[in-house]
Design an enzyme around this catalytic site. Structure first.
Site, PDB file in Angstrom:
ATOM      1  N   ASP A  80      -6.176   7.763  15.948  1.00 54.54           N
ATOM      2  CA  ASP A  80      -6.955   6.180  15.306  1.00 54.54           C
ATOM      3  C   ASP A  80      -6.803   6.787  14.470  1.00 54.54           C
ATOM      4  O   ASP A  80      -6.864   8.410  13.502  1.00 54.54           O
ATOM      5  CB  ASP A  80      -8.497   5.703  15.803  1.00 54.54           C
ATOM      6  CG  ASP A  80      -8.574   4.227  15.515  1.00 54.54           C
ATOM      7  OD1 ASP A  80      -7.304   3.658  15.242  1.00 54.54           O
ATOM      8  OD2 ASP A  80     -10.189   3.392  15.850  1.00 54.54           O
ATOM      9  N   TYR A  98      -4.013   3.207   6.374  1.00 60.42           N
ATOM     10  CA  TYR A  98      -4.179   1.862   7.524  1.00 60.42           C
ATOM     11  C   TYR A  98      -3.237   1.029   6.247  1.00 60.42           C
ATOM     12  O   TYR A  98      -3.130   0.009   7.503  1.00 60.42           O
ATOM     13  CB  TYR A  98      -6.125   1.452   7.637  1.00 60.42           C
ATOM     14  CG  TYR A  98      -6.668   0.683   7.809  1.00 60.42           C
ATOM     15  CD1 TYR A  98      -6.430   0.096   9.210  1.00 60.42           C
ATOM     16  CD2 TYR A  98      -6.855  -0.486   7.721  1.00 60.42           C
ATOM     17  CE1 TYR A  98      -6.679  -1.167   9.564  1.00 60.42           C
ATOM     18  CE2 TYR A  98      -6.848  -1.575   8.045  1.00 60.42           C
ATOM     19  CZ  TYR A  98      -6.921  -2.022   9.449  1.00 60.42           C
ATOM     20  OH  TYR A  98      -7.117  -3.113   9.344  1.00 60.42           O
ATOM     21  N   CYS A 127      -3.879   4.308  -3.984  1.00 57.56           N
ATOM     22  CA  CYS A 127      -5.295   4.282  -3.028  1.00 57.56           C
ATOM     23  C   CYS A 127      -4.304   4.765  -1.643  1.00 57.56           C
ATOM     24  O   CYS A 127      -3.792   4.548  -0.798  1.00 57.56           O
ATOM     25  CB  CYS A 127      -5.509   3.078  -2.344  1.00 57.56           C
ATOM     26  SG  CYS A 127      -6.819   2.695  -0.665  1.00 57.56           S
ATOM     27  N   CYS A 166      -5.980  -8.336  -0.023  1.00 56.88           N
ATOM     28  CA  CYS A 166      -5.092  -9.424  -0.240  1.00 56.88           C
ATOM     29  C   CYS A 166      -3.459  -8.771  -0.735  1.00 56.88           C
ATOM     30  O   CYS A 166      -3.585  -7.152  -0.491  1.00 56.88           O
ATOM     31  CB  CYS A 166      -5.641 -10.092  -1.420  1.00 56.88           C
ATOM     32  SG  CYS A 166      -7.805 -10.653  -1.847  1.00 56.88           S
ATOM     33  N   GLY A 174      -3.949  -9.867   3.909  1.00 55.70           N
ATOM     34  CA  GLY A 174      -5.133 -11.368   4.018  1.00 55.70           C
ATOM     35  C   GLY A 174      -5.003 -12.024   4.479  1.00 55.70           C
ATOM     36  O   GLY A 174      -3.708 -13.202   4.170  1.00 55.70           O
ATOM     37  N   ASN A 194      -4.698  -8.904  -6.793  1.00 59.33           N
ATOM     38  CA  ASN A 194      -4.748  -8.044  -5.413  1.00 59.33           C
ATOM     39  C   ASN A 194      -5.581  -6.745  -6.064  1.00 59.33           C
ATOM     40  O   ASN A 194      -5.609  -5.848  -7.006  1.00 59.33           O
ATOM     41  CB  ASN A 194      -3.828  -7.572  -4.205  1.00 59.33           C
ATOM     42  CG  ASN A 194      -4.616  -6.062  -3.722  1.00 59.33           C
ATOM     43  OD1 ASN A 194      -3.458  -4.859  -3.358  1.00 59.33           O
ATOM     44  ND2 ASN A 194      -5.353  -6.169  -2.818  1.00 59.33           N
ATOM     45  N   GLY A 195      -6.951  -6.367  -5.519  1.00 62.88           N
ATOM     46  CA  GLY A 195      -8.058  -5.215  -6.388  1.00 62.88           C
ATOM     47  C   GLY A 195      -9.153  -6.096  -6.101  1.00 62.88           C
ATOM     48  O   GLY A 195      -9.268  -6.609  -5.546  1.00 62.88           O
TER      49      GLY A 195
END
Ligand code: 5GP
Ligand code: MG
Length: 463
Positions: A349, A246, A240, A8, A36, A104-105
């Site tokens: 990737d 990513y 994180c 999110c 999101g 968010n989390g």
């Protein structure tokens, strides 16, 4: 147990000049749309609340009427699509009385806290974590506590990752969990104070980047623009790492660092760890582009686009079963045979989770008849689910849990496979990051307990 995952995006704006903030909130939401795409919600405020929520993209949910509202404060949320059956009840922000919050989390002890609150007669509409935060705050605010006192009590109870935006008592407030796991940044101009998951929301509004909310920090801005800030419960930054690998946009500044730069460094690090003789470096679009470029610059191997992504095909990662994921990958990604044929290629990737995407990509590349395929991955093998808000499947589904790197190399049919080392990743993103999904070492007790229980249930696995 219900599997709600909460990657999110959040946005919050207050105007000390009492100017309408709806357009700023909207543009901010568009700036975190990539976090999101399944639902969006906006709550505006000018003493009372105006709410607009719906399923779909920001542009589909928020209309002209919403944008012409005169309110001088607002918070908003873009929800990440989940495989769980999601309904409108689960769309944030959550509102109770004169309090509104969005986050968010992921709250690792959600069910425990929910049970306690239900015993106190709080009624839950959906199963989103923000409701637990809403009621934990409500409970203390009703007793007459200040926002600061209420947030501190909530922080002491919540286990997990949370970047929260809220409105209460003619004030905007935001806070971040004691490790600062999920991002939250801010900026200010022309009397507008903007908070958002990523600095791209500031860019959309022409607001200069002001900095990051600190771990465990609470910031309150009142209607006159008076700001109070400070850490309430700082347990040391553990951002994180997957935001860099990513999740965030490359043009975002996360915890003070431009994601594009970090990704390029990941590529350079891989060049140090696993250089190879080759003709071309080809990224799997979009996330791996910057890292592939870093690798190409460091090795002198030519960078080229060799795989084209169809931007009109939605997210394949969250599709419910393996077959539909494979079909969707084939629609979404198309290799350019003329570029690849007869060449020794290094394919980049960002990460391998279940291995579905890359397996299909490699088999499509093989069909283009390259001489060699060398695969480089900018994240170490993912061994453990995330309980802090990133969509990582169960232990059993993670390919690195069932196969060694050598086995994965064979399974994919590549000439070589190298994941970035944990040490290499740490060197690039910094030690003060969360690596739980690659080490299985969780930062908080409830997440560690949940992981242990799941491991015990699936005793046959390696981890
Ligand atoms: P796999 O096919 O191995 O399960 O998925 C890995 C790929 O999915 C990664 O390369 C990453 O780019 C992409 N991906 C898309 N959405 C997500 C997400 O929400 N979480 C994770 N962990 N990876 C995702
Ligand atoms: Mg990918």
């Amino acid at each position: 147990m219900d599997e709600k995952r909460e990657e999110c995006g959040v946005v919050a704006v207050i105007s000390k000049n009492k100017k309408p903030v709806a357009p700023l909130v909207y543009r901010g939401m568009v700036g975190v749309q990539h976090r999101g795409q399944d639902a969006a919600g906006m709550v505006l405020y000018d003493g009372s609340f105006y709410k607009k929520k719906g399923m779909g993209l920001v542009s589909e949910v928020i209309g002209d009427v919403d944008l012409s509202q005169p309110h001088w404060a607002g918070i908003a949320h873009t929800r990440y699509p989940t495989t769980a059956t999601a309904t409108i009840k689960d769309v944030q922000p959550s509102v109770s009385g004169s309090l509104a919050v969005a986050h968010n989390g992921h709250i690792a002890n959600y069910w425990e806290l929910r049970k306690e609150l239900e015993e106190k007669k709080y009624v839950f509409e959906g199963t989103v974590d923000s409701e637990v935060i809403l009621y934990l705050l409500t409970e203390r605010l009703r007793e007459g506590a200040s926002i600061k006192e209420a947030v501190l009590s909530a922080m002491e109870k919540l286990d997990g990752a949370y970047s929260v935006v809220g409105i209460y008592d003619r004030k905007l407030f935001v806070f971040r969990d004691p490790h600062g796991i999920r991002p939250l940044v801010y900026g200010e101009n022309e009397g507008n104070f903007v908070f958002c998951s990523e600095s791209t929301s500031l860019d959309m509004n022409g607001v200069p980047y002001g900095g990051s909310v600190g771990p465990g920090e609470l910031i309150i801005i009142d209607e006159n623009g008076e700001r109070k800030d400070g850490a309430l419960l700082d347990k040391g930054a553990r951002h994180c790492m997957f935001e860099y690998v990513y999740f965030s946009r490359p043009d975002s500044i996360i915890n003070g660092r431009l994601v594009e730069h970090v990704r390029k460094e990941l590529g350079r690090q891989l060049a140090e760890e696993s250089a190879v003789e080759a003709d071309l470096v080809i990224p799997v679009p979009d996330t791996a582009r910057s890292a592939a470029l870093g690798f190409a610059q460091a090795t002198g191997i030519e960078y080229t686009e060799g795989i084209i992504k169809n931007r009109y095909v939605g997210r394949t990662f969250i599709m419910p079963d393996q077959e539909s994921r494979i079909r969707a990958v084939r629609m979404k990604i198309n290799p350019i045979k003329k570029v690849i044929e007869g060449k020794r290629i290094v394919v980049f990737d960002d990460s391998i989770v279940r291995g579905t995407t890359i397996k299909e990509v490699i088999s499509m590349l093989r069909a283009c008849k390259p001489k060699e395929i060398h695969l480089r991955i900018t994240c170490p093998p993912i061994m453990s689910p995330c309980f802090y808000g990133v969509d990582m499947p169960t232990f059993e589904e993670l390919i690195a849990n069932n196969k060694s790197v050598g086995e994965i190399e064979k399974y994919l049919g590549v000439d070589s496979l190298h994941y970035i080392s944990l040490g290499g990743l740490k060197k690039v993103v910094g030690e003060k990051s969360c690596f739980a999904c690659v080490t299985g070492e969780y930062l908080t007790p409830a997440a560690a307990k949940e992981a242990k229980e799941r491991r015990n249930r699936n005793g046959s696995h390696k981890c």
